[in-house]
Structure formats: C-alpha cells, structure tokens
Scaffold this active site. Structure first.
Site, PDB file in Angstrom:
ATOM      1  N   THR A  55      -0.713  -2.968   8.939  1.00  0.00           N
ATOM      2  CA  THR A  55      -1.363  -2.476  10.196  1.00  0.00           C
ATOM      3  C   THR A  55      -1.612  -3.424  11.106  1.00  0.00           C
ATOM      4  OG1 THR A  55      -1.988  -0.305   9.412  1.00  0.00           O
ATOM      5  CG2 THR A  55      -3.114  -1.119  11.353  1.00  0.00           C
ATOM      6  N   SER A  99       2.497  -2.206   3.519  1.00  0.00           N
ATOM      7  CA  SER A  99       2.343  -2.574   2.126  1.00  0.00           C
ATOM      8  C   SER A  99       2.622  -1.582   1.154  1.00  0.00           C
ATOM      9  CB  SER A  99       0.919  -3.242   2.007  1.00  0.00           C
ATOM     10  OG  SER A  99      -0.020  -2.167   1.973  1.00  0.00           O
ATOM     11  N   SER A 100       2.854  -0.436   1.736  1.00  0.00           N
ATOM     12  CA  SER A 100       3.175   0.600   0.584  1.00  0.00           C
ATOM     13  C   SER A 100       4.541   0.361   0.065  1.00  0.00           C
ATOM     14  CB  SER A 100       3.087   2.107   1.475  1.00  0.00           C
ATOM     15  OG  SER A 100       2.150   2.373   2.213  1.00  0.00           O
ATOM     16  N   ASP A 104      -3.250  -0.790   2.317  1.00  0.00           N
ATOM     17  CA  ASP A 104      -2.974   0.384   1.343  1.00  0.00           C
ATOM     18  C   ASP A 104      -2.682  -0.299   0.030  1.00  0.00           C
ATOM     19  OD1 ASP A 104      -2.981   2.061   3.222  1.00  0.00           O
ATOM     20  OD2 ASP A 104      -0.991   2.324   3.318  1.00  0.00           O
ATOM     21  N   THR A 118     -12.148   4.208 -16.764  1.00  0.00           N
ATOM     22  CA  THR A 118     -12.635   5.403 -16.221  1.00  0.00           C
ATOM     23  C   THR A 118     -12.498   6.014 -14.822  1.00  0.00           C
ATOM     24  OG1 THR A 118     -15.135   6.605 -15.601  1.00  0.00           O
ATOM     25  CG2 THR A 118     -14.718   4.072 -15.525  1.00  0.00           C
ATOM     26  N   GLN A 119     -12.410   7.261 -14.483  1.00  0.00           N
ATOM     27  CA  GLN A 119     -12.098   7.730 -13.086  1.00  0.00           C
ATOM     28  C   GLN A 119     -13.376   7.627 -12.339  1.00  0.00           C
ATOM     29  OE1 GLN A 119     -10.924  12.167 -13.654  1.00  0.00           O
ATOM     30  NE2 GLN A 119      -9.855  11.478 -15.195  1.00  0.00           N
ATOM     31  N   CYS A 120     -14.471   7.146 -12.930  1.00  0.00           N
ATOM     32  CA  CYS A 120     -15.658   6.868 -12.052  1.00  0.00           C
ATOM     33  C   CYS A 120     -15.673   5.445 -11.498  1.00  0.00           C
ATOM     34  CB  CYS A 120     -17.129   6.772 -12.852  1.00  0.00           C
ATOM     35  SG  CYS A 120     -17.410   8.260 -13.599  1.00  0.00           S
TER      36      CYS A 120
END
Ligand code: ASP
Length: 356
Positions: A22, A67-68, A99, A286-288
């Site tokens: 961007t 950057s995607s 990104d 972990t998802q945390c």
C-alpha cells in the site's frame, strides 16, 4: 531489479529495497482499486529523503507487488539483494505490503543466518501519495533506525525487525492485528525493541547482539510442503483426513485451544499418531495470541505428547510456518528438525529452561 543512486552525503550507507504494498500504491481511476506504482514515482512523494545525512540508495522489484501475492521465492530474491549488497551498506530498509509483512520478516530472520546489520521492514496503511499517510513517518524512522549505531560503533539493531506506528518489533515475533488502524502490528510475547517519540528509545537489553564469530550465510532453499489446521468444535473427520493426506506433506501446524489443548476423540489422536509414524512433523500452537503452549498441563494436551506432537511454545503462526519451511529446506533428519524446533535460533521463541 534496478539500483538507483539516490543521494550521496554522509556516514551511514542505507539501501532501501522496494517490493510494493500500500505504501507505494495509487488508486486506479477506472476500478477504484489500489495498484502499485514504480520507485521513480514513489520517491517524488518523499523529498525528505534528500535531507538525511546518509548515503541512501534504492533497489526496486521489477514489478512491485501487493504482498498478498508474496511467495517464498520472492523472500529468496530479498535475501539475495541483501547478501549481494551486504558489504556496501550499514543497514537495509525493506518496503513491503502489510498483509504478509510478518511472514516475510520471520522468513528473512532465518534465511539471513549470521546477520549483523539492521534489516528494518516497513510499509503503511495509507499510500505515501495521500496527505494523511502513515508511510512517511514509518519510512523516515526506519531509515534512522537502520543507520543507528551503539556506543561500541556497531549497528544498534542487528536483526530483522518490523517498524510500524512508532514501535520497533522483532520480525519473527510479530503479527498483523489491525486491518485499518495505523497501529497494525503487535508482538504479543516480546515487548517492543524500541519506541519512537521525540527520541527513539531503544531497549538494548532486548535487542539481539550479533555474533562476531559468524559471517552472513544466506539460505535460499525453503520447502513449503507445510500446512496449518485450525481446530474448532465440530471439526469433521473428513476435513482432517483431507488435510492430513495432502501428497508431499512434511509438517503441520495445529492451531489448538488455550494452552495447547485439542479434542481427546480417539479418531483424532489416532490420526496424529499415524502422522508421526509417517515422519510428518506436527507442531502445536495456540489460537490465543498471548501466552504459550504448555503441553501436558491438561489431559487434553497429554495425548498430543503421546502422539508425537511438538510444542510450539509462544511462537506466532507466521514464525512457526516459516521456521518449518526453512528447516525442511535443509538436509536435516527428522530428529535434527525436532531438536531445532525446540531451540530458539534467532530469538523467535521463549523456551524456559527446566529448573536445576
Ligand atoms: N494489500 C496490501 C499489501 O499487503 C496491504 C498493505 O500494504 O497494507 O500489499
């Protein structure tokens, strides 16, 4: 890639590597979508570059990208530019889309073994051509940091970092957490390495020191036969089977619950055990975003240890995926990879040593 001599003035020599994102985009009047523009146009928006008392050069990707669209071979390209120009510059500033910035910074931290100079990755949420852009601040302070020296005359920040919205973060500890605020990056498990206010305040005790016995050894070969599986209540056996049977698969990152817990269902544990028999590495993260995986704390993670799953400690997903790609790109045995996954190579993970 073309090099572009920008200005020659004073002590520090900085190389800007422009990959896109961007920061260097402009709105296409027909579609309304943001598209990248060339370095020559870019630098017209930052006349401040002339005012630095440094020698600043720039190199641009032939086609700057969002950057995607980033791929591991482009990390290799960045690594090569840094390695080829290493002797001629004191520091590097990599302009990149936000990104996948955390993936790139993580990957480069492993690929640039023995790094002793700053590689500061930055970008922006608003294009440099817009009045309210955050890009100028990010770019100018990144240059300042890339040129900074400590009292010993050596580079103050000899590691791959992300600088964004006043914070300098270790690259392999960072994730993008905000899609619209200027404060887009977070390093959940390691404090920032520096903060830019009126002064740039460095936390020298957190910054890695370069190893004077090492020279830069760039690594270009990554193996991306890795996959990530996020668990959720109700996940179907067929979905798990589809992921676990991907041809050529060499490693899986499991995104588990809390401190590293997963369902105890026999069909699930049995499938993990079979992966282990096939020498496929499974890492438990972990998802945390905050905190660490503690395998064995609950019964629901004890069975993961028995199935041969490795703990991912407090690593980010970006870090663990790129570390696996990097290690799998070498001729290491599975045992060596397991040992290195349990080792902090470049400050990417906190591993508490057992009490004596
Ligand atoms: N899509 C853009 C990119 O990653 C977003 C940004 O740079 O902020 O290239």
């Amino acid at each position: 890639m073309q090099a572009d001599n920008h200005c020659a003035c004073a002590p520090a020599r900085i190389l800007i590597i422009y990959t896109g994102g961007t920061i260097g985009m402009i709105e296409n009047p027909k579609t309304g979508a943001l598209e990248n523009f060339e370095w020559a146009q870019f630098k017209q928006h930052v006349p401040e570059l002339e005012r630095f008392p440094y020698h600043i050069d720039a190199i641009s990707f032939d086609t700057p990208i969002d950057s995607s669209d980033m791929e591991p071979n482009q990390w290799g390209e960045m690594c090569r530019v840094i390695a080829d120009n290493y002797a001629n510059y004191d520091g590097f500033v990599l302009l990149h889309g936000t990104d996948t910035m955390a993936f790139t910074a993580s990957a480069l931290s492993f690929m640039l073994e023995g790094l002793a100079k700053p590689v500061i990755v930055t970008g922006s949420q608003l294009p440099i051509s817009q009045l309210r852009t955050d890009g100028k601040e990010n770019l100018l302070t990144s240059i300042e940091i890339a040129a900074a020296r400590g009292g010993d005359g050596l580079p103050r920040v000899p590691e791959v970092c992300i600088f964004f919205e006043n914070k300098l973060l270790r690259g392999n500890r960072t994730s993008k957490v905000n899609s619209e605020g200027f404060n887009a990056f977070h390093s959940p498990n390691l404090p920032s390495l520096a903060h830019a206010g009126i002064h740039i305040k460095y936390r020298d005790h957190l910054i890695r020191r370069a190893d004077p016995t090492q020279t830069l050894t760039p690594h270009y070969h990554l193996d991306s036969n890795v996959m990530c599986l996020t668990l959720f209540p109700g996940i179907q056996r067929e979905a798990v089977d589809a992921v676990f049977s991907i041809p050529g698969l060499r490693a899986i990152v499991l995104k588990t619950y809390g401190s590293g817990n997963a369902p105890q269902k026999p069909w699930f544990v049995e499938r993990l055990r079979r992966l282990n028999e096939r020498d496929i590495i499974v890492v438990n993260t972990t998802q945390c975003s905050l905190g660490t995986v503690e395998m064995g704390r609950y019964e629901t993670s004890l069975q993961l240890i028995k199935a041969g799953v490795l703990g991912g400690y407090d690593t980010t997903l970006e870090c663990v995926l790129t570390k696996l790609m990097y290690l799998l790109g070498h001729d290491y045995t599975t045992e060596q990879i397991i040992r290195l996954m349990n080792t902090s190579l470049v400050g990417e993970v906190t591993i508490e040593q057992p009490q004596a």
